[in-house]
Design a protein around this motif. Structure first.
Motif, PDB file in Angstrom:
ATOM      1  N   ALA A 181       0.396   0.034   7.900  1.00  0.00           N
ATOM      2  CA  ALA A 181       0.072  -0.955   6.871  1.00  0.00           C
ATOM      3  C   ALA A 181      -1.437  -1.207   6.827  1.00  0.00           C
ATOM      4  N   LEU A 182      -2.062  -1.241   7.996  1.00  0.00           N
ATOM      5  CA  LEU A 182      -3.516  -1.393   8.036  1.00  0.00           C
ATOM      6  C   LEU A 182      -4.196  -0.202   7.375  1.00  0.00           C
ATOM      7  N   ALA A 183      -3.714   1.003   7.655  1.00  0.00           N
ATOM      8  CA  ALA A 183      -4.299   2.195   7.032  1.00  0.00           C
ATOM      9  C   ALA A 183      -4.153   2.150   5.517  1.00  0.00           C
ATOM     10  N   ALA A 184      -2.988   1.713   5.038  1.00  0.00           N
ATOM     11  CA  ALA A 184      -2.765   1.641   3.584  1.00  0.00           C
ATOM     12  C   ALA A 184      -3.669   0.603   2.944  1.00  0.00           C
ATOM     13  N   ARG A 447       2.996   6.555  -0.411  1.00  0.00           N
ATOM     14  CA  ARG A 447       2.711   7.187   0.885  1.00  0.00           C
ATOM     15  C   ARG A 447       3.018   6.246   2.040  1.00  0.00           C
ATOM     16  N   LEU A 448       2.728   4.960   1.862  1.00  0.00           N
ATOM     17  CA  LEU A 448       3.061   3.984   2.901  1.00  0.00           C
ATOM     18  C   LEU A 448       4.574   3.875   3.063  1.00  0.00           C
ATOM     19  N   ALA A 449       5.300   3.867   1.952  1.00  0.00           N
ATOM     20  CA  ALA A 449       6.764   3.794   2.028  1.00  0.00           C
ATOM     21  C   ALA A 449       7.333   4.999   2.767  1.00  0.00           C
ATOM     22  N   ARG A 450       6.761   6.180   2.540  1.00  0.00           N
ATOM     23  CA  ARG A 450       7.226   7.374   3.233  1.00  0.00           C
ATOM     24  C   ARG A 450       6.980   7.264   4.733  1.00  0.00           C
ATOM     25  N   ALA A 451       5.792   6.795   5.118  1.00  0.00           N
ATOM     26  CA  ALA A 451       5.444   6.716   6.533  1.00  0.00           C
ATOM     27  C   ALA A 451       6.246   5.632   7.250  1.00  0.00           C
TER      28      ALA A 451
END
Length: 469
Positions: A181-184, A447-451
């Motif tokens: 989440a921080l990366a996103a 992409r966040l949802a996938r990760a």
């Protein structure tokens, strides 16, 4: 010799107390189908539970953060301490199976009344010294009450251990999700900052055209609106990134070094692309929370055994051997030996229905444990099925968002060229820029949802737990 005979007698009595009235624990049938709802997920017998978390979360920075969390997280620390407490409780209960031998030494000095001394024809003062070893009220467990209580304590310990493993799995997934989440949000902040830069350039151009009379006031206000929207997004994401860091710090339980924070966003984060689910009957019965529910069921059966044993006679033994003397200096002289043996039997006749009620309560607790086990299985099946549903479609969603961003980029490029040639108004260009910004945000979200779905699915499949010992 007396001590040896007493010890041998007690050990022989212990050997007699080997039965138990507890019903045998049988694992309930799985209250779910033995196939996942997603057809393509049923082809492999390999499960993600067989993968170590380092094989799933490949990014070295994320691995470092997870290592920190496993060492410092307070919830995990409490779970481990709960294991130690449950183990101690089990050892306490197990100790009741064997007699406790105590060594004692006493000295008693007493004085009688003058009248009593005249009648007894002796001194008013008497002194007695004793020394010996003995067993006090040790229950001869012929009907397995103590053994059943020991088994219940053991199952409680095993359940607590599985709960600790479940906490570790959840911590690994929670840490990964917080880091991702921080990366996103870092990606969203970088996107907002770049968007603000381009919109300020567009605003500057339109303002100069407005001052020259080549653009109207509506064009100017539209450009100002988009620029301020981007500025507001930058401020929002700056705060969100800091909040994400605080959340990650709380999960980890310590400050996270800067070199372990995400760098380069979600695109550079190295995570396994998908996970093999395995077979439900294998996966679900290996999850720590399901195993904990199974141990709770076994403990409930053990409590039934203890409740049943209350209907039968209870036999306890008190025995001692030693020496006694009126003089401390001659306490261990020959001929001062003394011993006592006092068995006691208690047969329940009337207890006002307490024993029956206690047995009914134990049976009801067993039925509750069965229902809790079935619910744990159903909950696990639902969590895995939800994760597989997302996994089966998320790549299509990401691919669609990537194509949308590519198309929106072309639209901005063409609109900018047409606007420069005087063919289209600035409104067309601003609308294309707005569409591109929204599409880019959607791509980061996909992409966040996938990760995060992969991290959650890994937890649901029971991956990341240490092997039970």
């Amino acid at each position: 010799m007396l001590v040896r005979n007493l010890t041998l007698s007690l050990l022989a009595a212990t050997a007699l107390s080997a039965c138990t009235l507890a019903p045998k624990t049988v694992r309930p049938a799985l209250a779910v189908d033995n196939a996942w709802p997603i057809a393509q997920a049923n082809g492999s017998a390999t499960s993600a539970a067989d993968l170590a978390w380092r094989e799933v979360f490949i990014d070295p920075r994320l691995q470092g953060v997870i290592d920190l969390a496993l060492s410092n997280n307070r919830d995990l620390r409490v779970a481990v301490l709960n294991i130690e407490r449950a183990r101690a409780q089990y050892r306490i209960q197990r100790a009741a199976l064997v007699p406790g031998v105590d060594a004692t030494a006493t000295g008693t000095r007493s004085q009688t009344t003058e009248a009593q001394s005249v009648l007894q024809g002796g001194d008013r003062t008497s002194t007695v010294y004793t020394a010996g070893v003995g067993v006090t009220a040790w229950e001869l467990d012929l009907f397995g009450r103590v053994r059943s209580l020991k088994d219940a304590a053991l199952q409680s310990y095993l359940s607590t251990r599985e709960t600790s493993r479940s906490v570790q799995i959840s911590l690994i997934a929670q840490t990964a999700n917080s880091w991702l989440a921080l990366a996103a949000d870092q990606d969203l902040l970088a996107l907002a900052q770049e968007t603000l830069r381009t919109r300020e350039e567009s605003l500057k151009l339109i303002r100069s055209r407005f001052d020259a009379g080549a653009a109207n006031q509506l064009d100017l206000r539209q450009a100002e609106t988009l620029a301020e929207t981007a500025r507001s997004d930058v401020a929002t994401y700056v705060a969100q990134v800091e909040q994400d860091k605080n959340a990650l710090r709380l999960v980890v339980g310590a400050d996270v070094p800067a070199d372990l924070l995400p760098a380069g966003g979600l695109v550079t984060a190295q995570i396994l692309p998908d996970l093999p689910p395995g077979i439900p009957s294998d996966v679900l019965t290996r999850r720590p929370d399901v195993l904990a529910a199974e141990h709770d069921l076994a403990g409930a059966n053990a409590n039934i055994g203890a409740a049943r044993a209350a209907f039968f006679p209870s036999i306890s033994l008190t025995a001692s051997t030693g020496v006694a003397s009126g003089s401390l200096s001659s306490l261990f002289d020959s001929g001062n030996g003394t011993w006592s043996f006092a068995p006691r039997i208690s047969l329940p006749i009337f207890a006002g229905g307490a024993n029956v009620a206690n047995l009914d309560s134990a049976k009801a607790s067993r039925d509750i444990a069965v229902a809790n086990y079935e619910k744990a299985v159903q909950t696990a099946f639902r969590e895995v099925s939800d994760g597989l549903a997302v996994q089966s479609t998320i790549q299509d969603r990401v691919g669609s968002q990537e194509r949308l961003v590519a198309a929106a980029n072309d639209s901005v490029r063409l609109s900018r060229a047409r606007y420069g040639a005087g063919i289209d108004s600035s409104l067309t260009l601003l609308d294309a820029q707005r569409t591109l910004y929204t599409a880019q945000q959607g791509l980061i979200g996909a992409r966040l949802a996938r990760a995060t779905n992969l991290a959650t699915l890994y937890k649901s499949l029971g991956g990341g737990a240490p092997a039970a010992r």
